[in-house]
Design a protein around this motif. Structure first.
Motif, mmCIF file in Angstrom:
data_model
loop_
_atom_site.group_PDB
_atom_site.id
_atom_site.type_symbol
_atom_site.label_atom_id
_atom_site.label_comp_id
_atom_site.label_asym_id
_atom_site.label_seq_id
_atom_site.Cartn_x
_atom_site.Cartn_y
_atom_site.Cartn_z
ATOM 1 N N GLU A 295 0.814 -1.224 0.000
ATOM 2 C CA GLU A 295 0.000 0.000 0.000
ATOM 3 C C GLU A 295 0.841 1.264 0.000
ATOM 4 O OE1 GLU A 295 -3.978 -0.058 1.541
ATOM 5 O OE2 GLU A 295 -3.429 -1.786 2.787
ATOM 6 N N GLN A 296 2.029 1.187 -0.602
ATOM 7 C CA GLN A 296 2.862 2.381 -0.765
ATOM 8 C C GLN A 296 3.104 2.631 -2.251
ATOM 9 O OE1 GLN A 296 6.376 2.453 1.849
ATOM 10 N NE2 GLN A 296 5.340 0.954 3.148
ATOM 11 N N HIS A 297 2.250 2.083 -3.063
ATOM 12 C CA HIS A 297 2.273 2.289 -4.516
ATOM 13 C C HIS A 297 3.368 1.491 -5.225
ATOM 14 C CE1 HIS A 297 1.131 4.623 -8.130
ATOM 15 N NE2 HIS A 297 0.000 4.724 -7.468
ATOM 16 N N LEU A 298 4.080 0.618 -4.494
ATOM 17 C CA LEU A 298 5.169 -0.118 -5.154
ATOM 18 C C LEU A 298 4.634 -1.107 -6.185
ATOM 19 C CD1 LEU A 298 7.545 -0.739 -2.132
ATOM 20 C CD2 LEU A 298 7.947 0.753 -4.095
ATOM 21 N N GLY A 299 3.516 -1.803 -5.865
ATOM 22 C CA GLY A 299 2.932 -2.749 -6.829
ATOM 23 C C GLY A 299 2.526 -2.027 -8.102
ATOM 24 N N SER A 300 1.905 -0.855 -7.937
ATOM 25 C CA SER A 300 1.509 -0.063 -9.118
ATOM 26 C C SER A 300 2.743 0.399 -9.885
ATOM 27 C CB SER A 300 0.690 1.151 -8.681
ATOM 28 O OG SER A 300 -0.468 0.722 -8.006
ATOM 29 N N ASP A 301 3.808 0.748 -9.154
ATOM 30 C CA ASP A 301 5.047 1.168 -9.835
ATOM 31 C C ASP A 301 5.642 0.013 -10.642
ATOM 32 O OD1 ASP A 301 4.810 3.679 -8.769
ATOM 33 O OD2 ASP A 301 6.353 3.421 -7.231
ATOM 34 N N VAL A 302 5.584 -1.216 -10.093
ATOM 35 C CA VAL A 302 6.106 -2.378 -10.831
ATOM 36 C C VAL A 302 5.313 -2.553 -12.137
ATOM 37 C CG1 VAL A 302 6.303 -4.909 -10.816
ATOM 38 C CG2 VAL A 302 6.976 -3.598 -8.793
ATOM 39 N N LEU A 303 3.973 -2.429 -12.046
ATOM 40 C CA LEU A 303 3.153 -2.566 -13.266
ATOM 41 C C LEU A 303 3.472 -1.451 -14.263
ATOM 42 C CD1 LEU A 303 -0.330 -3.648 -11.844
ATOM 43 C CD2 LEU A 303 1.463 -5.088 -12.829
ATOM 44 N N SER A 304 3.658 -0.224 -13.761
ATOM 45 C CA SER A 304 4.005 0.893 -14.669
ATOM 46 C C SER A 304 5.337 0.627 -15.351
ATOM 47 C CB SER A 304 4.094 2.215 -13.897
ATOM 48 O OG SER A 304 2.853 2.532 -13.366
ATOM 49 N N PHE A 305 6.300 0.063 -14.590
ATOM 50 C CA PHE A 305 7.604 -0.242 -15.187
ATOM 51 C C PHE A 305 7.448 -1.279 -16.300
ATOM 52 C CE2 PHE A 305 11.236 -3.046 -15.626
ATOM 53 C CZ PHE A 305 12.220 -2.134 -15.979
#
Ligand code: COA
Length: 97
Positions: free
Chosen positions: A13-23
């Motif tokens: 819940e610190q946006h890391l999962g979303s950042d991985v998908l964006s990458f």
């Protein structure tokens, strides 16, 4: 196909999962990436938080209803559907406005 995506519990819940998908999305539309993929796929746990996570990251359901997905997977009507197939169309990132 994205499989077993997981973020350490201390860092969820610190946006890391979303950042991985964006990458992943950015890498697959990079001209230096020669894999030629158009769709990212994920077989998400059929749980509200997981589905919301992928929906918020632009993923859509491959099947419009759980019943259709059960039929595709040869799962009896009314039996639990543990995962939902979802996709992200990379063409959305390269389309001209
Ligand atoms: C699902 C997961 C990869 C999301 O990564 P994250 O860095 O925590 O997520 P982000 O911070 O980018 O996005 C937050 C959203 O993710 C979802 N989310 C957050 N924590 C979650 C958890 N523990 N389990 C499931 N979904 C979660 C929620 O929809 C949340 O939105 P909200 O804050 O409005 O409720 C991560 O929580 C995780 O590793 N969960 C356990 C393993 C898992 O379920 N993997 C997915 C396999 S399909």
């Amino acid at each position: 196909m994205i499989g077993r995506l997981g973020i350490h519990t201390d860092f969820q819940e610190q946006h890391l999962g979303s950042d991985v998908l964006s990458f992943i999305k950015a890498w697959f539309v990079d001209p230096l990436n020669k894999t030629g993929c158009r769709f990212l796929l994920v077989d998400s746990y059929n749980k509200e938080r997981n589905l919301k996570f992928y929906e918020n990251n632009g993923f859509s359901y491959l099947f419009s209803s759980e019943e259709q997905e059960r039929e595709f997977r040869a799962i009896k009507s009314g039996s639990p559907l543990n995962t939902r197939l979802m996709y992200f169309d990379l063409i959305e990132l390269v389309r001209q406005p």
